[in-house]
Design a protein around this motif. Structure first.
Motif, PDB file in Angstrom:
ATOM      1  N   ARG A 127      -3.659  20.552  -5.299  1.00 28.85           N
ATOM      2  CA  ARG A 127      -2.294  20.162  -5.593  1.00 28.85           C
ATOM      3  C   ARG A 127      -1.651  21.086  -6.618  1.00 28.85           C
ATOM      4  N   ARG A 193       0.876  15.234   5.716  1.00 30.20           N
ATOM      5  CA  ARG A 193       1.526  14.784   4.479  1.00 30.20           C
ATOM      6  C   ARG A 193       0.832  13.553   3.917  1.00 30.20           C
ATOM      7  N   ILE A 194       0.533  12.633   4.808  1.00 26.61           N
ATOM      8  CA  ILE A 194      -0.094  11.399   4.345  1.00 26.61           C
ATOM      9  C   ILE A 194      -1.472  11.673   3.794  1.00 26.61           C
ATOM     10  N   ARG A 196      -2.550  14.371   2.518  1.00 25.84           N
ATOM     11  CA  ARG A 196      -2.424  15.031   1.222  1.00 25.84           C
ATOM     12  C   ARG A 196      -2.198  14.002   0.118  1.00 25.84           C
ATOM     13  N   SER A 197      -1.213  13.158   0.302  1.00 26.49           N
ATOM     14  CA  SER A 197      -0.910  12.273  -0.811  1.00 26.49           C
ATOM     15  C   SER A 197      -1.994  11.227  -1.005  1.00 26.49           C
ATOM     16  N   ASN A 201      -4.295  10.685  -4.434  1.00 27.98           N
ATOM     17  CA  ASN A 201      -4.514   9.380  -5.037  1.00 27.98           C
ATOM     18  C   ASN A 201      -5.976   9.053  -5.235  1.00 27.98           C
ATOM     19  N   ASN A 204      -7.814  10.733  -7.916  1.00 23.13           N
ATOM     20  CA  ASN A 204      -7.496  10.274  -9.258  1.00 23.13           C
ATOM     21  C   ASN A 204      -8.177   8.961  -9.611  1.00 23.13           C
ATOM     22  N   ARG A 205      -8.890   8.402  -8.662  1.00 16.82           N
ATOM     23  CA  ARG A 205      -9.470   7.093  -8.943  1.00 16.82           C
ATOM     24  C   ARG A 205     -10.684   7.204  -9.856  1.00 16.82           C
ATOM     25  N   ASP A 206     -10.933   6.098 -10.457  1.00 16.10           N
ATOM     26  CA  ASP A 206     -11.999   6.068 -11.459  1.00 16.10           C
ATOM     27  C   ASP A 206     -13.348   6.506 -10.909  1.00 16.10           C
ATOM     28  N   ILE A 232      -8.148   5.999   5.258  1.00 18.42           N
ATOM     29  CA  ILE A 232      -7.602   4.685   5.600  1.00 18.42           C
ATOM     30  C   ILE A 232      -6.120   4.754   5.966  1.00 18.42           C
ATOM     31  N   PRO A 233      -5.286   5.292   5.087  1.00 25.52           N
ATOM     32  CA  PRO A 233      -3.868   5.379   5.479  1.00 25.52           C
ATOM     33  C   PRO A 233      -3.650   6.311   6.659  1.00 25.52           C
ATOM     34  N   TYR A 299     -10.345   0.758  11.194  1.00 24.97           N
ATOM     35  CA  TYR A 299      -9.821   0.459   9.873  1.00 24.97           C
ATOM     36  C   TYR A 299     -10.795  -0.461   9.123  1.00 24.97           C
ATOM     37  N   ARG A 305     -13.023  -3.586   2.166  1.00 22.63           N
ATOM     38  CA  ARG A 305     -12.346  -4.784   1.680  1.00 22.63           C
ATOM     39  C   ARG A 305     -11.841  -5.636   2.843  1.00 22.63           C
ATOM     40  N   ILE A 306     -11.749  -5.017   4.015  1.00 27.38           N
ATOM     41  CA  ILE A 306     -11.335  -5.828   5.153  1.00 27.38           C
ATOM     42  C   ILE A 306     -12.575  -6.401   5.795  1.00 27.38           C
TER      43      ILE A 306
ATOM     44  N   ALA B   2      -5.136  -7.074   1.130  1.00 28.37           N
ATOM     45  CA  ALA B   2      -5.586  -6.514   2.381  1.00 28.37           C
ATOM     46  C   ALA B   2      -5.899  -7.570   3.428  1.00 28.37           C
ATOM     47  N   GLY B   3      -6.758  -8.486   3.099  1.00 32.00           N
ATOM     48  CA  GLY B   3      -7.212  -9.436   4.097  1.00 32.00           C
ATOM     49  C   GLY B   3      -6.155 -10.442   4.495  1.00 32.00           C
ATOM     50  N   ILE B  16       5.272   7.176   6.306  1.00 35.79           N
ATOM     51  CA  ILE B  16       5.431   8.228   5.320  1.00 35.79           C
ATOM     52  C   ILE B  16       4.394   8.112   4.208  1.00 35.79           C
ATOM     53  N   ASP B  17       4.215   9.202   3.562  1.00 38.44           N
ATOM     54  CA  ASP B  17       3.149   9.260   2.580  1.00 38.44           C
ATOM     55  C   ASP B  17       3.454   8.433   1.338  1.00 38.44           C
ATOM     56  N   ASN B  20       2.152   4.932   1.452  1.00 34.76           N
ATOM     57  CA  ASN B  20       0.717   4.848   1.323  1.00 34.76           C
ATOM     58  C   ASN B  20       0.263   5.130  -0.088  1.00 34.76           C
ATOM     59  N   ALA B  21       0.903   6.122  -0.632  1.00 37.47           N
ATOM     60  CA  ALA B  21       0.540   6.461  -1.997  1.00 37.47           C
ATOM     61  C   ALA B  21       0.764   5.258  -2.891  1.00 37.47           C
ATOM     62  N   ARG B  23       0.956   2.159  -1.974  1.00 36.82           N
ATOM     63  CA  ARG B  23       0.051   1.067  -1.632  1.00 36.82           C
ATOM     64  C   ARG B  23      -1.311   1.283  -2.291  1.00 36.82           C
ATOM     65  N   LEU B  24      -1.757   2.509  -2.193  1.00 31.32           N
ATOM     66  CA  LEU B  24      -3.058   2.806  -2.753  1.00 31.32           C
ATOM     67  C   LEU B  24      -3.051   2.657  -4.266  1.00 31.32           C
ATOM     68  N   THR B  28      -5.340   0.232  -7.331  1.00 35.27           N
ATOM     69  CA  THR B  28      -5.798   0.496  -8.691  1.00 35.27           C
ATOM     70  C   THR B  28      -4.561   0.632  -9.565  1.00 35.27           C
ATOM     71  N   LEU B  31      -3.829   2.840 -12.908  1.00 31.80           N
ATOM     72  CA  LEU B  31      -4.104   4.268 -12.889  1.00 31.80           C
ATOM     73  C   LEU B  31      -3.569   4.925 -14.158  1.00 31.80           C
TER      74      LEU B  31
END
Lengths: 308, 318, 542
Positions: A127, A193-194, A196-197, A201, A204-206, A232-233, A299, A305-306, B2-3, B16-17, B20-21, B23-24, B28, B31
């Motif tokens: 990025r 694009r999706i 990438r973003s 994300n 950046n997660r823990d 997932i997305p 999915y 989680r699902i 989610a469920g 679009i991204d 999702n961004a 949502r994600l 968390t 962040l």
């Protein structure tokens, strides 16, 4: 586990049926949009007395809800009436050409992923760098070129100038390549694009940070954790792109003289062959819904989680 | 989330991204913002894309507004004797026609400048219409929850099951092709993009303390939605809007190609690209320049959209 | 535009009435210069066929060789000739089937499977049939085939779009196996022309055996080519019928195989031609003719009896077009010659009125309106529109609207702001039928060899497509319909033409030319005035 998957599947199928019921209302409404459904369902030069007769026979003199139930009872059996143009069952015409379109859309989706995955991943992991900037510009290009224009340019370059590929038609796998590229470009850009973003994300997660802090080298981290989560997305958006792909196929099939359902649809529009248009809209909805049920299963596998 | 609320086509899916961004990021929500010292050069470098984007968007808007003043020729004035003149920088070009002329001898540049008007009008009108429908339904659905939510989510599923390009083609074919129908059809079929993202946002926001607080002190639902929930989801709304403007411009081009676009002589970029396709070999400028106009505009809008997303969504800042 | 689409209405207009032929009794039996070789028509080719693969036995150059690949605009709707309504598919039908009477490359009616026909009386036509002709499946062609084919056309279940064309035939009487008589309920002038357009001869046994639906997928005819395969929207393959009968205007099959490919997008069709994947393409846009020629290919053209006119709606009171001065002004205001030169690239012939150069009653002394914008403006001012007015022109969506746009662009110069509205073809025709169009309608009207239908439908104030109202014209139209003698009719239509010139029913534009892209490998091909692509008598060199 197997039983759970089954329950989940049944649940999704039921939802799919509900959705298709809703779609059937839209498809039914198409005949009423132009005002007189009898006019929409009969060829243009039908004498008025025949129109009356048809109105009676087809139950168009009955209240709308009754008409809808009537329509639905035929539609569930795949009966959308006869095409005026071909004098054949509308759904039969669609089914005849469906394999060609599925092949095109399938290869298109494959190309889309082939393009989107590397671009999305490289961009997402780097990025803010020039690589990222470049790849984002390419992706934007992909989202801003009209499909028919790209199609004609591809023909001029690869078929007319370089003579690497056939101009049009459906003889042999070579003739699928250019149309599949045309169909793939927009979804590819969107997926990239999706990806990438969502990668940005996830990175950046823990837990990724933790993994990195623990000294794991970046590659396995990406492979093991980030990609699976970032997918997932992407899976979700693929479900959405199926519709986009089918829409793009309409254009590609016209330019490349490819014998699929999209071209049938366009021909039907000029002749106002409403039964075929209805069958076409219904079929695309069925495809979108089925693909989404399938993707829902993936999915569930991707996202712990699902619960099934 | 989610469920519990996942529908058949997952509720939080989005084209679009940004969605999702977001949502994600909600998964968390805490962040931590990355803090990094930046020197000024970096800052400029960082903002360069949005500067370019803004420049493009502003120029397009200026073109649209001042089209009558700045275009060198009347976009519909035909001079058959000057048909298909190449751009002025090419051999045979005339300085009078900077980007050449079309098959009816009309000035390409003037048509592109005027085309900005229709393309932007369609784009913005569609976005406003579908945004209004989508966001309103999403606010109601997400905030109210329960049966209303259940029904609206299914309606969204249904809308999403019919590819919107296909539905729009079918509807335009039945109703007839003109500017108003085009805007209506696109506006009505694309609301679902907003709905998906915004509803998810609202569901999350609903739980926030300040919304709870507002409720406790007796604010009405409408007030809470407008004053407290809406501002929080504005980031994603704007991002979807920018993307939708771009898609709409492309979409108008596709409809023109199928003979279902805006009526001539009104110049539209899509119509120009479509009509010029027959001349690609001998007179490429007829379709390439309007194509570039589309490309640059979409690029500009996207660059601005990305920047806006970063600015408006505190969770995404880094 | 209008009747280029699949509409059935089109056929009402393609009707070319042939009173002339009714007048002089036994007609035509030309013996086309028979090919030198076989004196017994059927024997020689039969022998050739049995010794099939070894061309050495017969004269090697004589047999059909190679493959002809043809690019069409659309696919045929069916392989059933009694149902196909678009020129693209009609060409394919002409390759597989023969009619009793045919229209040749010069537009004349010539013998087909009937060697001659006689007008016995007002309501009886007798046909002598060609002997020794066999269908592709071996069935004999005879009077039974004629009776069967005609009755099939009339059958309600078949719902042929041409059914009404044959409603006047009450009975087909078989005199002997090679003589039939059509008994008519009333005099029906267009019948002979219809016979040449649609009434393909079908084999009774086979058709009854497989049924109508199956026949539409696996056709059997008497034509120069036999059916092999149809993959919808992709290709139609035919193979040479080496036993094709002698004397057809179509000539013999010269290639072994013909492949038709429907390709809707014009630039794709041209790319297929220029890359050598097709040998012959239909419908080259005038603007692309140069591209095709530059690439080393030939552009063949033919005048088609199709008139491009921007029709006026004149019957709405208190509208600008209700005023004859405005109608004249619009004709003065459009520089048609420049449009033909620049937009059609010269591929068109100027019209002065609807009774054009290919029509019965054409009067060359009537010169088109000169381009005179000052006069146009003066007339507009006189009529009370000094600043012009705004108006909408309907055009079909699938056609290139460029020409209509060009007309609108010309009108703008005299202050008339014309917006072009694209309408889907089916809708376009319906709007017209229901008198629901915009005030101006751009269309091409086919079948102008004889202006009778045009006059009946569009000029006569109560014609079903008419938006024109002139009592004098009504009188002339009625007079024209009541006369049999063609010279007298020509005079009447000449008068009508003059009247339509003085009181215009539209902006008269041009007769277009149909263009075909032809590879230099193709030999002997000729365009047909009905716009079919005829593939017999056409060879391909390597």
């Amino acid at each position: 586990m197997a039983a759970r998957v089954l329950v989940f599947l049944i649940q999704r199928l039921l939802l799919g049926v509900i959705v298709l019921l809703g779609v059937s209302v839209t498809v039914f409404a198409l005949t009423h949009l132009g005002g007189d459904p009898a006019a929409a369902l009969l060829p243009l030069n039908t004498p008025p007395e025949d129109v009356e007769l048809f109105r009676k026979k087809a139950g168009l003199d009955q209240p709308l809800p009754v008409q809808y139930v009537n329509f639905l009872s035929h539609a569930v059996r795949g009966d959308f009436g006869q095409s005026f143009r071909y004098r054949q069952e509308a759904m039969g015409l669609i089914l005849e050409r469906l394999p060609a379109t599925l092949k095109l859309a399938g290869l298109g989706m494959f190309f889309a992923l082939l393009f989107a995955l590397p671009f999305g991943i490289i961009s997402g992991l780097n990025r803010g760098t020039y690589v990222d900037a470049l790849s984002r510009v390419i992706v934007l290009l992909g989202q801003s070129i009209p499909g028919f224009w790209l199609a004609i340019v591809l023909i001029l370059v690869f078929a007319v100038q370089l003579r690497w590929l056939p101009v049009s038609g459906s003889a042999g796998w070579q003739s699928l390549i250019l149309p599949a590229i045309v169909v793939a470009v927009f979804p590819a850009a969107t997926i990239a694009r999706i990806l990438r973003s969502s990668l940005i994300n996830v990175m950046n997660r823990d837990y990724i940070r933790t993994a990195r802090a623990k000294g794991l080298s970046p590659t396995p981290v990406v492979a093991r954790h980030a990609l699976k989560n970032a997918a997932i997305p992407v899976v979700t958006v693929i479900g959405f792109q199926v519709g986009v792909l089918l829409g793009g196929a309409v254009i590609a099939e016209v330019v490349f003289a490819y014998p699929g359902i999209g071209r049938l649809m366009i021909q039907s529009i000029s002749a106002r062959d409403v039964p075929v248009i209805q069958a076409f809209v219904a079929m695309t909805a069925i495809i979108v819904v089925s693909v989404n049920i399938f993707l829902d299963l993936i999915y569930g596998w991707l996202d712990p989680r699902i619960r099934f | 989330m989610a469920g519990s609320t996942r529908a058949f086509v997952s509720d939080d899916s989005t084209m679009i991204d940004a969605g999702n961004a977001i949502r994600l990021s909600r998964v968390t929500p805490t962040l931590p913002a990355r803090k990094r010292a930046r020197i000024d050069v970096n800052r400029i470098k960082h903002n360069l894309p949005v500067l370019i984007g803004a420049l493009i968007v502003v120029s397009v808007i200026v073109c649209a507004i001042l089209a009558d003043v700045i275009s060198p020729h009347d976009p519909t004035a035909q001079e058959l004797g000057k048909r298909l003149l190449p751009p002025s920088f090419m051999a045979g070009g005339s300085p009078e026609y900077l980007l050449g002329t079309d098959p009816l001898g009309r000035d390409t540049l003037s048509r592109i400048i005027h085309g900005a008007r229709v393309s932007l009008t369609v784009g913005i009108a569609v976005v406003l219409l579908s945004g209004t429908i989508g966001v309103t339904l999403a606010l109601v659905s997400g905030y109210r929850g329960g049966k209303v939510d259940l029904v609206l989510a299914r309606v969204a599923d249904i809308q999403q099951a019919i590819p919107f390009l296909i539905l729009a083609i079918a509807v335009v074919a039945v109703l007839g092709a003109n500017l108003v129908n085009l805007i209506l059809v696109l506006g009505i079929t694309t609301w679902v993009f907003y709905f998906r993202v915004v509803r998810g946002e609202v569901l999350a926001t609903r739980q926030e303390d300040y919304v709870e607080a507002a409720r406790v002190i007796g604010c009405g639902d409408g007030r809470i939605m407008l004053r407290h929930v809406l501002p929080n989801v504005s980031g994603s709304i704007i991002v979807i809007a920018t993307l939708l403007v771009a898609s709409t411009i492309i979409f108008e081009a596709s409809l023109s190609f199928l003979g279902l676009g805006v009526q001539p002589p009104t110049p539209t970029w899509g119509g120009m690209v479509s009509d010029g396709r027959d001349y690609l070999v001998d007179a490429w400028w007829v379709s390439v320049f309007p194509g570039l106009a589309i490309l640059l505009t979409v690029l500009g809008i996207n660059l601005c959209g990305d920047w806006l997303r970063d600015k408006l969504d505190p969770k995404l800042k880094d | 535009m209008l009747f280029k689409s699949s509409s059935v209405l089109r056929y009402m207009c393609l009707i070319v009435i042939v009173f002339a032929l009714f007048a002089c009794a036994p007609v035509a039996q030309p013996q086309p210069a028979a090919p030198a070789a076989p004196s017994q028509p059927t024997a020689a080719p039969a022998a050739e066929a049995t010794t099939a693969p070894a061309p050495a036995t017969a004269a090697p150059a004589a047999g059909p060789q190679g493959t002809l690949r043809v690019g069409l605009v659309t696919d045929a709707q069916s392989m059933d000739p009694h149902r196909v309504t678009q020129t693209a598919g009609e060409g394919v039908m002409k390759a597989m089937f023969d009619m009793l009477i045919e229209r040749d490359f010069d537009g004349n009616l010539v013998p087909g499977l009937a060697t001659s026909w006689t007008i016995v009386d007002d309501k009886t036509i007798e046909f002598k049939l060609r002997e020794g002709v066999k269908f592709h499946n071996g069935e004999d062609f005879n009077a039974d085939s004629v009776k069967f084919s005609l009755e099939r056309m009339q059958k309600e279940e078949l719902a042929s779009p041409f059914r009404n064309n044959y409603s006047a035939v009450e009975e087909v009487e078989i005199i002997d196996p090679y003589t039939v008589r059509f008994k008519l309920s009333k005099t029906n002038a267009p019948l002979l022309d219809n016979l040449s357009a649609q009434l393909a001869m079908l084999p009774p046994k086979y058709t009854a055996e497989v049924g109508d639906a199956e026949f539409g997928l696996k056709p059997v005819g008497t034509g120069p080519f036999k059916f092999v395969e149809w993959v919808k929207d992709d290709h139609i393959t035919l193979e040479a019928n080496t036993e094709y009968w002698d004397g057809s205007f179509k000539g013999k099959p010269m290639v072994e195989t013909v492949i038709f490919r429907p390709i809707p997008e014009a630039s794709t069709r041209i790319a297929e031609l220029t890359t050598g994947s097709l040998d012959l393409i239909q419908d080259v846009a005038t603007d692309q003719a140069e591209t095709v020629e530059k690439a080393g290919f030939k552009v063949d053209k033919i005048d088609v009896p199709q008139e491009a006119i921007v029709f006026f709606v004149t019957d709405v009171p208190d509208t600008p077009l209700n005023d004859v001065r405005v109608r004249q002004a619009l004709n003065y205001g459009v520089d048609v010659d420049s449009l033909i030169q620049n937009v059609l690239r010269g591929y068109g012939t100027r019209l002065a009125n609807p009774i054009g150069p290919l029509s019965l009653g054409y009067d060359p002394s009537i010169k088109p309106y000169p381009f005179d914008p000052d006069k146009a403006k003066a007339l507009l001012t006189e009529a009370g529109y000094p600043d012009g007015f705004e108006v909408t022109i309907d055009a079909t969506a699938t056609d290139k609207t460029l020409t209509t746009e060009a007309v609108a662009g010309e009108l703008a110069k005299i202050g008339v702001k014309a917006n072009v509205r694209r309408v889907e073809p089916a809708q376009f025709n319906e709007n017209w039928d229901h008198k629901n169009t915009s005030p101006m309608v751009a269309a091409r009207w086919s079948g102008m060899f004889d202006p009778a239908n045009f006059a009946n439908f569009l000029v006569k104030s109560d014609g079903f497509l008419s938006r024109y109202n002139n009592p004098k014209a009504d009188e002339l139209v009625a007079k024209g319909a009541g006369v049999m003698d063609s010279d007298e009719r020509a005079k009447i239509y000449g008068e009508l033409g003059k009247l339509l010139y003085d009181d215009p029913m539209g902006i008269y534009l041009w007769l277009p030319e149909n263009l075909y892209g032809v590879s230099p490998k193709v030999q002997g091909w000729r365009p047909h005035p009905r716009s079919y692509v005829m593939v017999s008598n056409t060879g391909v060199s390597e």
